[in-house]
Design a protein around this motif. Sequence first.
Motif, PDB file in Angstrom:
ATOM      1  N   VAL A 160       0.836  -1.182   0.000  1.00 42.14           N
ATOM      2  CA  VAL A 160       0.000   0.000   0.000  1.00 42.14           C
ATOM      3  C   VAL A 160       0.881   1.247   0.000  1.00 42.14           C
ATOM      4  O   VAL A 160       2.028   1.215   0.464  1.00 42.14           O
ATOM      5  CB  VAL A 160      -0.951  -0.021   1.226  1.00 42.14           C
ATOM      6  CG1 VAL A 160      -0.190   0.216   2.514  1.00 42.14           C
ATOM      7  CG2 VAL A 160      -2.074   0.972   1.077  1.00 42.14           C
ATOM      8  N   SER A 161       0.367   2.312  -0.561  1.00 47.64           N
ATOM      9  CA  SER A 161       1.069   3.589  -0.537  1.00 47.64           C
ATOM     10  C   SER A 161       0.009   4.663  -0.277  1.00 47.64           C
ATOM     11  O   SER A 161      -0.873   4.881  -1.111  1.00 47.64           O
ATOM     12  CB  SER A 161       1.768   3.815  -1.883  1.00 47.64           C
ATOM     13  OG  SER A 161       2.584   4.949  -1.808  1.00 47.64           O
ATOM     14  N   LEU A 162       0.095   5.293   0.887  1.00 47.29           N
ATOM     15  CA  LEU A 162      -0.963   6.222   1.284  1.00 47.29           C
ATOM     16  C   LEU A 162      -0.378   7.568   1.720  1.00 47.29           C
ATOM     17  O   LEU A 162       0.711   7.629   2.296  1.00 47.29           O
ATOM     18  CB  LEU A 162      -1.773   5.641   2.447  1.00 47.29           C
ATOM     19  CG  LEU A 162      -2.627   4.419   2.117  1.00 47.29           C
ATOM     20  CD1 LEU A 162      -3.151   3.774   3.404  1.00 47.29           C
ATOM     21  CD2 LEU A 162      -3.778   4.796   1.205  1.00 47.29           C
ATOM     22  N   SER A 163      -1.119   8.623   1.443  1.00 42.38           N
ATOM     23  CA  SER A 163      -0.695   9.963   1.860  1.00 42.38           C
ATOM     24  C   SER A 163      -1.622  10.477   2.946  1.00 42.38           C
ATOM     25  O   SER A 163      -2.841  10.335   2.858  1.00 42.38           O
ATOM     26  CB  SER A 163      -0.736  10.923   0.673  1.00 42.38           C
ATOM     27  OG  SER A 163       0.170  10.515  -0.312  1.00 42.38           O
ATOM     28  N   GLY A 164      -1.023  11.074   3.941  1.00 45.23           N
ATOM     29  CA  GLY A 164      -1.840  11.615   5.030  1.00 45.23           C
ATOM     30  C   GLY A 164      -0.987  12.315   6.054  1.00 45.23           C
ATOM     31  O   GLY A 164       0.231  12.477   5.894  1.00 45.23           O
ATOM     32  N   GLU A 165      -1.648  12.739   7.132  1.00 47.05           N
ATOM     33  CA  GLU A 165      -0.954  13.480   8.186  1.00 47.05           C
ATOM     34  C   GLU A 165      -0.485  12.522   9.280  1.00 47.05           C
ATOM     35  O   GLU A 165      -1.254  11.663   9.727  1.00 47.05           O
ATOM     36  CB  GLU A 165      -1.898  14.524   8.795  1.00 47.05           C
ATOM     37  CG  GLU A 165      -1.245  15.330   9.908  1.00 47.05           C
ATOM     38  CD  GLU A 165      -2.220  16.274  10.604  1.00 47.05           C
ATOM     39  OE1 GLU A 165      -3.242  16.638   9.996  1.00 47.05           O
ATOM     40  OE2 GLU A 165      -1.938  16.630  11.770  1.00 47.05           O
ATOM     41  N   VAL A 166       0.756  12.700   9.707  1.00 47.89           N
ATOM     42  CA  VAL A 166       1.269  11.891  10.816  1.00 47.89           C
ATOM     43  C   VAL A 166       0.745  12.480  12.121  1.00 47.89           C
ATOM     44  O   VAL A 166       0.912  13.677  12.377  1.00 47.89           O
ATOM     45  CB  VAL A 166       2.819  11.895  10.821  1.00 47.89           C
ATOM     46  CG1 VAL A 166       3.350  11.159  12.041  1.00 47.89           C
ATOM     47  CG2 VAL A 166       3.348  11.272   9.535  1.00 47.89           C
ATOM     48  N   ALA A 167       0.082  11.654  12.909  1.00 42.45           N
ATOM     49  CA  ALA A 167      -0.534  12.166  14.146  1.00 42.45           C
ATOM     50  C   ALA A 167      -0.238  11.229  15.299  1.00 42.45           C
ATOM     51  O   ALA A 167       0.152  10.074  15.102  1.00 42.45           O
ATOM     52  CB  ALA A 167      -2.039  12.281  13.951  1.00 42.45           C
ATOM     53  N   ASP A 168      -0.404  11.759  16.506  1.00 38.20           N
ATOM     54  CA  ASP A 168      -0.366  10.863  17.661  1.00 38.20           C
ATOM     55  C   ASP A 168      -1.811  10.459  17.927  1.00 38.20           C
ATOM     56  O   ASP A 168      -2.719  11.296  17.919  1.00 38.20           O
ATOM     57  CB  ASP A 168       0.271  11.548  18.866  1.00 38.20           C
ATOM     58  CG  ASP A 168      -0.659  12.543  19.519  1.00 38.20           C
ATOM     59  OD1 ASP A 168      -0.778  13.666  19.008  1.00 38.20           O
ATOM     60  OD2 ASP A 168      -1.286  12.195  20.528  1.00 38.20           O
ATOM     61  N   MET A 199       0.032   7.361  14.090  1.00 33.37           N
ATOM     62  CA  MET A 199      -1.086   7.091  13.188  1.00 33.37           C
ATOM     63  C   MET A 199      -0.918   7.923  11.924  1.00 33.37           C
ATOM     64  O   MET A 199      -0.446   9.055  11.985  1.00 33.37           O
ATOM     65  CB  MET A 199      -2.373   7.530  13.893  1.00 33.37           C
ATOM     66  CG  MET A 199      -3.568   6.680  13.657  1.00 33.37           C
ATOM     67  SD  MET A 199      -4.929   7.326  14.666  1.00 33.37           S
ATOM     68  CE  MET A 199      -5.941   5.882  14.754  1.00 33.37           C
ATOM     69  N   LEU A 200      -1.300   7.348  10.799  1.00 38.97           N
ATOM     70  CA  LEU A 200      -1.365   8.140   9.562  1.00 38.97           C
ATOM     71  C   LEU A 200      -2.843   8.430   9.291  1.00 38.97           C
ATOM     72  O   LEU A 200      -3.642   7.502   9.161  1.00 38.97           O
ATOM     73  CB  LEU A 200      -0.749   7.378   8.388  1.00 38.97           C
ATOM     74  CG  LEU A 200      -0.663   8.185   7.090  1.00 38.97           C
ATOM     75  CD1 LEU A 200       0.428   9.254   7.186  1.00 38.97           C
ATOM     76  CD2 LEU A 200      -0.399   7.279   5.891  1.00 38.97           C
ATOM     77  N   LEU A 201      -3.194   9.724   9.255  1.00 39.78           N
ATOM     78  CA  LEU A 201      -4.591  10.113   9.015  1.00 39.78           C
ATOM     79  C   LEU A 201      -4.776  10.393   7.533  1.00 39.78           C
ATOM     80  O   LEU A 201      -4.181  11.320   6.994  1.00 39.78           O
ATOM     81  CB  LEU A 201      -4.940  11.368   9.816  1.00 39.78           C
ATOM     82  CG  LEU A 201      -4.753  11.268  11.322  1.00 39.78           C
ATOM     83  CD1 LEU A 201      -5.065  12.594  11.988  1.00 39.78           C
ATOM     84  CD2 LEU A 201      -5.651  10.177  11.890  1.00 39.78           C
ATOM     85  N   VAL A 202      -5.589   9.564   6.912  1.00 41.16           N
ATOM     86  CA  VAL A 202      -5.794   9.692   5.468  1.00 41.16           C
ATOM     87  C   VAL A 202      -7.219  10.196   5.212  1.00 41.16           C
ATOM     88  O   VAL A 202      -8.183   9.653   5.748  1.00 41.16           O
ATOM     89  CB  VAL A 202      -5.578   8.334   4.771  1.00 41.16           C
ATOM     90  CG1 VAL A 202      -5.834   8.453   3.277  1.00 41.16           C
ATOM     91  CG2 VAL A 202      -4.168   7.825   5.031  1.00 41.16           C
ATOM     92  N   GLN A 203      -7.291  11.265   4.434  1.00 37.72           N
ATOM     93  CA  GLN A 203      -8.602  11.837   4.097  1.00 37.72           C
ATOM     94  C   GLN A 203      -9.235  10.982   3.009  1.00 37.72           C
ATOM     95  O   GLN A 203      -8.677  10.865   1.906  1.00 37.72           O
ATOM     96  CB  GLN A 203      -8.404  13.277   3.599  1.00 37.72           C
ATOM     97  CG  GLN A 203      -9.674  14.085   3.494  1.00 37.72           C
ATOM     98  CD  GLN A 203     -10.047  14.750   4.814  1.00 37.72           C
ATOM     99  OE1 GLN A 203      -9.175  15.040   5.620  1.00 37.72           O
ATOM    100  NE2 GLN A 203     -11.335  14.947   5.039  1.00 37.72           N
ATOM    101  N   GLY A 204     -10.374  10.377   3.316  1.00 36.99           N
ATOM    102  CA  GLY A 204     -11.040   9.550   2.324  1.00 36.99           C
ATOM    103  C   GLY A 204     -11.840  10.376   1.333  1.00 36.99           C
ATOM    104  O   GLY A 204     -12.063  11.573   1.549  1.00 36.99           O
ATOM    105  N   GLU A 205     -12.266   9.726   0.245  1.00 38.79           N
ATOM    106  CA  GLU A 205     -13.078  10.443  -0.751  1.00 38.79           C
ATOM    107  C   GLU A 205     -14.416  10.866  -0.173  1.00 38.79           C
ATOM    108  O   GLU A 205     -15.053  11.805  -0.668  1.00 38.79           O
ATOM    109  CB  GLU A 205     -13.282   9.557  -1.990  1.00 38.79           C
ATOM    110  CG  GLU A 205     -12.004   9.411  -2.800  1.00 38.79           C
ATOM    111  CD  GLU A 205     -12.194   8.497  -3.997  1.00 38.79           C
ATOM    112  OE1 GLU A 205     -13.316   7.987  -4.180  1.00 38.79           O
ATOM    113  OE2 GLU A 205     -11.207   8.288  -4.735  1.00 38.79           O
TER     114      GLU A 205
END
Lengths: 257, 355
Positions: A160-168, A199-205
């Motif tokens: 998998v390759s995902l883009s998102g914000e690194v969060a605690d 956690m990686l926070l990924v914005q879904g469609e």
Amino acid sequence: MNEPSKKPFFVGYLDMPVQLKRFYLLVVLLLGAFVALAGYTIASQQKSTGPALWLTDATETISGLLVVDPYPVLHRIDPDNPERTESILLVNQGKISAHDFARPFQNKMVSITGYPILRGGWSMYELASQQPIKVDEDGGNETLKSRLAASAKPTSLGAVSLSGEVADSKCFLGVMKPGAGSVHKACAEVCLLGGIPAMLLVQGEDDKKYGYMLIQSDGSSASKLISKRAADYLKISGELQQRGDLLYIKMAENGHF
Amino acid sequence: MSHEFILVNWNKRKQVYDICLWIGIALYLSLFVLVSHSRFQGEHSISSLIILIRAFSTCGFIMLTLILCIGPLARIDGRFLPLLYNRRHFGVSFFIIALIHGALAIFWYHSFGDINPIVSVVTSGGDYQSFNSFPFQLFGLLALLIFFVMAATSHDYWNAVLGPTWKTLHILVYPGYALLIVHIGFGAMQEDNTGLLPSMVFASVILVGGLHVYSALFCTRANKMIDSARNDSGTEWVEVGKWQEIENDRAITVSVGKDERVAIFRYDENKLCAVSNVCQHQNGPLGEGKVIDGCITCPWHGYQYRPQDGCSPPPFMEKIETYHLKLQGDVICLNPQPLPAGTARPVTEIPVAGN
């Protein structure tokens, strides 16, 4: 000769001229109205960070199988649906991981006492200060334990390759609202340095946020490794895994994100 | 004015000023908190401490904007001078609000971890090479340090001890304001998608900058400029205008040379005197002042000087430079060579018609 000036002259320790008193009545009223309008408008323009709760009024106790690595998680039967299991992240009080508390109870059936942190389908417990983890006296039901252990084992879901914000995860799930974003960056960094699950926070469609626990390529916690990139928007590649009902990204190359 | 240093110098006027100021602060903070809690409830609530951090930060920014507007406003229109009179308390109040914001932010965002919160402020929170993650906290901390130094020295004691350095020190409010803009720009503004915060900052910069430019260009403190007023011996007399141009108990101001201004007062109807335009207290423009109870009175804080010798009446000890004047018919002539502060010189009297 010049006409005497009608301009009032103010001296702080003398009585204020009448013309100035009238002027300042107007100034004070206008400033008061401005202050009230500014306070109302700026406060109204804030945004909710979505539904999340941190229940701090009273502790709650839950039971299940405790797995410590890569992040402390209690796996239990979903009380609303006995057919499925539920994975509850565990953290210590403050911005500290629950690893040290949980380590002696690795792979044991335990009862956890703490404060629930809830957002969407995620659950986390902040451990209570007094005896937060106890081994179940009967050692737990072996069948149940086996079922939970099987559920907790990683299942590969492919690359998998995902883009998102690194969060605690602790702040994002509801301890701080908002618990992500650039203003929260330093806090996220302190949390990740303390071992709070990354956690990686990924914005879904669908405009919802999807969270993926981040772990290193050797399967260990990635919190400290990625702490300097807290709140950054990154593209992370690796192997997608499922452990219980949590999704993890086992990062392909440490440090290369 | 005072002849001794006390911790907080209050009088009735300053008390009214401070009461109005703190009612305004309380009104803003309470409205912000109440609206935030009523609009965002239950699972959609915003953390109480974050509401407070936001309330204090926006309150502080509005206060600093207003503080920076007072100076030019007072130059543009003398009716705003009473706001200047107690601006010092306004400044210290702003620092208290900014300090609470900083303390809450450090407590909430940088505490409870394995790292010292102050160390965390300096070391965490960003990458100097990235626009999106620039460490905005450090700029806020630097601004707070500047405002601390200003607040700590915001007293006549330090004004007297530091002399001209005091003024220079307090000009630091402008770098402090700039640091605050950077702090907001790389911090809260990055998350604001309503456009409100950028609009606030833009409006503040335009207001503060516009008022300063306007007052600098169009509100010169000198009524007259005297070029090459002084020769090497300093004894050349220069004409500054007719005495009839000066209203009784008021002054005209003339510039002699590059930086020096002289205030020429007429008082008791037929007496003239020339003194430095600069008040010894906070460099207030004495030429915009008035003769009250026989003393030249500064428009900023009411410091007083005797026209005949430039000394404050006892028990006060301030002194300003004086100048020689003479009359040639109706024309006032000034010797632009200043006399040592507090030097008495003969009163220049306007001949009464018929004598």
